[in-house]
Every structure is written in C-alpha cells, then in structure tokens.
Design an enzyme around this catalytic site. Structure first.
Site, PDB file in Angstrom:
ATOM      1  N   SER A  16      36.791  40.509  32.320  1.00 11.01           N
ATOM      2  CA  SER A  16      36.436  41.937  32.421  1.00 11.01           C
ATOM      3  C   SER A  16      35.916  42.262  33.824  1.00 11.01           C
ATOM      4  CB  SER A  16      35.354  42.247  31.383  1.00 11.01           C
ATOM      5  OG  SER A  16      34.839  43.538  31.593  1.00 11.01           O
ATOM      6  N   GLY A  71      27.146  46.648  39.253  1.00 10.43           N
ATOM      7  CA  GLY A  71      26.259  47.547  38.500  1.00 10.43           C
ATOM      8  C   GLY A  71      26.980  48.418  37.483  1.00 10.43           C
ATOM      9  N   CYS A 129      22.921  42.165  29.011  1.00 11.11           N
ATOM     10  CA  CYS A 129      22.043  43.197  29.543  1.00 11.11           C
ATOM     11  C   CYS A 129      20.759  43.239  28.744  1.00 11.11           C
ATOM     12  CB  CYS A 129      22.719  44.553  29.462  1.00 11.11           C
ATOM     13  SG  CYS A 129      22.931  45.075  27.774  1.00 11.11           S
ATOM     14  N   LYS A 163      30.829  38.205  24.423  1.00  8.33           N
ATOM     15  CA  LYS A 163      30.886  37.565  25.748  1.00  8.33           C
ATOM     16  C   LYS A 163      29.521  36.979  26.073  1.00  8.33           C
ATOM     17  CE  LYS A 163      32.477  37.653  30.350  1.00  8.33           C
ATOM     18  NZ  LYS A 163      33.230  38.505  31.243  1.00  8.33           N
ATOM     19  N   GLY A 215      33.500  32.373  40.389  1.00  6.71           N
ATOM     20  CA  GLY A 215      34.464  31.660  41.210  1.00  6.71           C
ATOM     21  C   GLY A 215      34.284  30.151  41.121  1.00  6.71           C
TER      22      GLY A 215
HETATM   23  C1  LIG Z   1      33.408  41.834  40.727  1.00  7.67           C
HETATM   24  C2  LIG Z   1      33.145  41.388  39.327  1.00  7.67           C
HETATM   25  C3  LIG Z   1      32.935  42.341  38.327  1.00  7.67           C
HETATM   26  C4  LIG Z   1      32.696  41.923  37.016  1.00  7.67           C
HETATM   27  N1  LIG Z   1      32.503  42.869  36.042  1.00  7.67           N
HETATM   28  C5  LIG Z   1      32.310  42.475  34.756  1.00  7.67           C
HETATM   29  C6  LIG Z   1      32.193  43.433  33.712  1.00  7.67           C
HETATM   30  O1  LIG Z   1      32.270  44.652  33.926  1.00  7.67           O
HETATM   31  N2  LIG Z   1      31.985  42.973  32.460  1.00  7.67           N
HETATM   32  C7  LIG Z   1      31.919  41.619  32.146  1.00  7.67           C
HETATM   33  O2  LIG Z   1      31.757  41.253  30.975  1.00  7.67           O
HETATM   34  N3  LIG Z   1      32.073  40.685  33.127  1.00  7.67           N
HETATM   35  C8  LIG Z   1      32.253  41.088  34.409  1.00  7.67           C
HETATM   36  N4  LIG Z   1      32.434  40.124  35.385  1.00  7.67           N
HETATM   37  C9  LIG Z   1      32.407  38.705  35.019  1.00  7.67           C
HETATM   38  C10 LIG Z   1      33.833  38.135  34.861  1.00  7.67           C
HETATM   39  O3  LIG Z   1      34.544  38.799  33.829  1.00  7.67           O
HETATM   40  C11 LIG Z   1      33.790  36.607  34.541  1.00  7.67           C
HETATM   41  O4  LIG Z   1      33.094  36.432  33.325  1.00  7.67           O
HETATM   42  C12 LIG Z   1      33.098  35.799  35.615  1.00  7.67           C
HETATM   43  O5  LIG Z   1      33.340  36.329  36.900  1.00  7.67           O
HETATM   44  C13 LIG Z   1      33.497  34.326  35.603  1.00  7.67           C
HETATM   45  O6  LIG Z   1      34.885  34.166  35.827  1.00  7.67           O
HETATM   46  P1  LIG Z   1      35.520  33.887  37.313  1.00  7.67           P
HETATM   47  O7  LIG Z   1      34.692  32.809  37.941  1.00  7.67           O
HETATM   48  O8  LIG Z   1      36.943  33.505  37.073  1.00  7.67           O
HETATM   49  O9  LIG Z   1      35.379  35.177  38.060  1.00  7.67           O
HETATM   50  C14 LIG Z   1      32.656  40.534  36.705  1.00  7.67           C
HETATM   51  C15 LIG Z   1      32.885  39.591  37.719  1.00  7.67           C
HETATM   52  C16 LIG Z   1      33.126  39.996  39.019  1.00  7.67           C
HETATM   53  C17 LIG Z   1      33.383  38.954  40.072  1.00  7.67           C
END
Ligand SMILES: Cc1cc2nc3c(=O)[nH]c(=O)nc-3n(C[C@H](O)[C@H](O)[C@H](O)COP(=O)(O)O)c2cc1C
Length: 314
Positions: A16, A71, A129, A163, A215
């Site tokens: 997400s 945010g 949250c 989640k 990441g």
């Molecule tokens: C820029 C950004 C915005 C994100 N926004 C959300 C969000 O709106 N809701 C959510 O549940 N997770 C959000 N995440 C978390 C990601 O969905 C994911 O759980 C997390 O980044 C780990 O995966 P990755 O390492 O492949 O990015 C966000 C992550 C990033 C980097």
C-alpha cells in the site's frame, strides 16, 4: 491461485502507498492495463477525513532503502469513493482497499462504506496508527487489534486483511489475536520507525520528524517476522519488506507466506512487480525440474537428528 477465496493470476501484490496506479495510468495510458505489474492492487491507505499529509521533505534515501514520512495524504472516504474508486476499478486485477481509523468508530465507518462497493475484493486494515481514545497503536497490542476486529468484522462480508506493524514487541501474538477475532489474512511488514538528520545540521530532515524505514535494509527483519507469524496462524500471510527480486519473493514464500508484496523497489523500477513475478515463476519452474531430476535417496541412508529447519509452502 486464490487468496481468501479471491482468484489471483499470481502471488505478487504491491505494498500500500508505493504505487500510484492512477498517476501511472495517466503517464502510460492503457499500456499500464496491458502490462499491469501486480496480480492484485492495494490502494493507498484512506482515512475518514481528507488529509494533507506531512510537510516536505517526505523522503530520505538510505544506503539500502528509504525513510518516508508521507503522512497519509488522501482525499478522505467520500473523495476516494467518488473519484479514485471508479478509476481503480478499471485495473485488470482484484482491488484491495487499505483503510486506517484513528478510533474504532472511524474504522467501522470506513469498513462499512468500502465493503458495500462491489468493485472492492478485499479490505486491508492498516492498524499502524495510535487510537486517539487509548493512545495505543492498535496493531502494536494484541487486545487492541482484537477489539478493532471484533468491531468491524460484522460490517463486512469482504475478506479482511490486517496489516501488521513490525514495531510491536511480538507481531505473531498480534497476528494470532487478529485471526481469533475474525481476520481472513495478515500482511506484514509495514515500515520500521527511523529518522534522518539534515546534513547541514538543521535538525530533522523529514518534515514529519521521524518516518518509516523500508527497502532492502528491512528484508531480514521482515523475513523473520513473516516466518514467526506464519508459524503461529493458519490464515494466509502476505509477506513484504525489501523484496527486490524473484529470489527474495521465493524466500518469503518459503518462510510461509501465501503471497508477497513489492513496495520500495517500485520507486526504482515501476515495472518491478512484473519482473519479480517472472523471476519467481522461472525459479519455481527450475525448482520443480530440479526436484524431478534429483536421484532417489541411497538405500540404507540414515536420518541424523540434526535436520535443517523446515520451511514450507502453503
Ligand atoms: C513511500 C511509502 C508510502 C507508504 N504508504 C503506506 C500506506 O499508505 N499504507 C500502508 O499500509 N503502508 C504504506 N507503506 C508501507 C509499504 O506498504 C510496505 O509495508 C513497506 O514499505 C515494506 O515494504 P518494502 O520494503 O518493499 O517497501 C508505505 C511505504 C512507503 C515507502
């Protein structure tokens, strides 16, 4: 394959908030629909009221990933239903809508409204949250998570995915509480808490102060948490955190995930989901071929007590 009864053409989702399908459609047109990178699409998290998000800067690049302090900017429930949902419904894959409430009432409002829309295949509850009523982060506490689920479960016939946050002392206990209270699946990990300082010595770099780390840097942590959660629950687990290749995706599946999600890697390569799905399929085909070609065990071979850890696919 299927996830919570919803048929999917493969196991690769987006995390997400990490892929803006509406902006991508504007940039790439219908080519996006023909070569859509994911097997299901998870929306950016929405809240009841519209939100501006945090002041910039919102991103900091680390040696192995990102810290974000976005945010949760979004149009709010009404804006989402009126303008984003019809566009997302045109995507060629099942739609999962991510929601976050700052109280159980807010969460209930979101789930009830979203669950009524036929375009929506599943709902993801982002519980990272604080609950304004208790001050507790819903997803950091098993009892808070259970209370949230008990409140919203009767409001939705759609599958509910919780989640999980990695910033909990025992994510597997939260997962077990979610399952007990009626969750259909869990996804993890969300971002880990982190911060960066302005190189010119002006304090916090990120406009929101601290942020969430994602990441490659979080992959080992995510893999361990997925393994621990999958060992504790019987519902499907969607694994994510630093997945950049088919090999990484296979690791998460081997650790017990049913599906995986790609997040930060999509910022570097918007087609990452598709590439990772193809790499994964090639690895799985090779694995099956290798297994078929393996010689039978030698006659008289004995089993020692030191068997390697058992990894499993669901
Ligand atoms: C820029 C950004 C915005 C994100 N926004 C959300 C969000 O709106 N809701 C959510 O549940 N997770 C959000 N995440 C978390 C990601 O969905 C994911 O759980 C997390 O980044 C780990 O995966 P990755 O390492 O492949 O990015 C966000 C992550 C990033 C980097």
């Amino acid at each position: 394959m299927e996830l919570c009864g919803v048929p999917l053409r493969g196991p690769v989702l987006n995390g997400s908030g990490t892929f803006d399908a509406i902006a991508a459609r504007r940039a790439f047109g219908d080519a996006l629909l023909e070569r859509f990178p994911f097997h299901a699409f998870v929306s950016k998290t929405i809240t009841v009221a519209p939100r501006e998000g945090n002041p910039p800067p919102r991103l900091w690049e680390t040696p192995a990933g990102l810290i974000n302090s976005i945010g949760l900017p979004n149009k709010g429930l009404e804006g989402f239903l009126a303008s984003d949902l019809p566009e997302l419904a045109e995507l060629p894959v099942p739609l999962i809508v991510s929601v976050m409430g700052f109280s159980r009432d807010e969460l209930a409002t979101l789930v009830e409204a979203v669950a009524q829309r036929p375009e929506v295949a599943m709902i993801e509850l982002n519980v990272s949250c604080p609950n304004v009523e208790t001050g507790l982060v819903m997803g950091a506490d098993p009892a808070e998570t259970a209370r949230a689920l008990e409140r919203v479960r009767p409001l939705s016939e759609r599958p509910l995915i919780v989640k999980l946050t990695p910033n909990a002392s025992e994510p597997e206990a939260v997962a077990a509480a979610a399952q007990e209270a009626g969750a259909d699946a869990v996804s993890l990990i969300n971002t880990l808490k982190g911060m960066a300082l302005d190189p010119d010595g002006r304090g916090h770099w990120l406009g929101g102060g601290s942020g969430g780390v994602s990441g490659a840097a979080v992959r080992a942590i995510a893999l361990q948490q997925v393994y621990a959660v999958a060992a504790r629950v019987t519902i499907p687990v969607i694994g994510m955190g630093g997945i950049e290749s088919g090999r990484h995706a296979l690791d998460f599946l081997s650790a017990g995930a049913t599906a995986v999600a790609v997040g930060t890697e999509s910022f570097r390569d918007p087609g990452a989901g598709r590439r990772i799905a193809a790499e994964l399929a090639a690895l799985e085909a090779r694995g099956v071929a290798d297994r078929d070609a393996a010689p039978p065990p030698e006659v008289g071979m004995t089993q020692t007590g030191d068997s390697p850890p058992t990894f499993f696919r669901r």
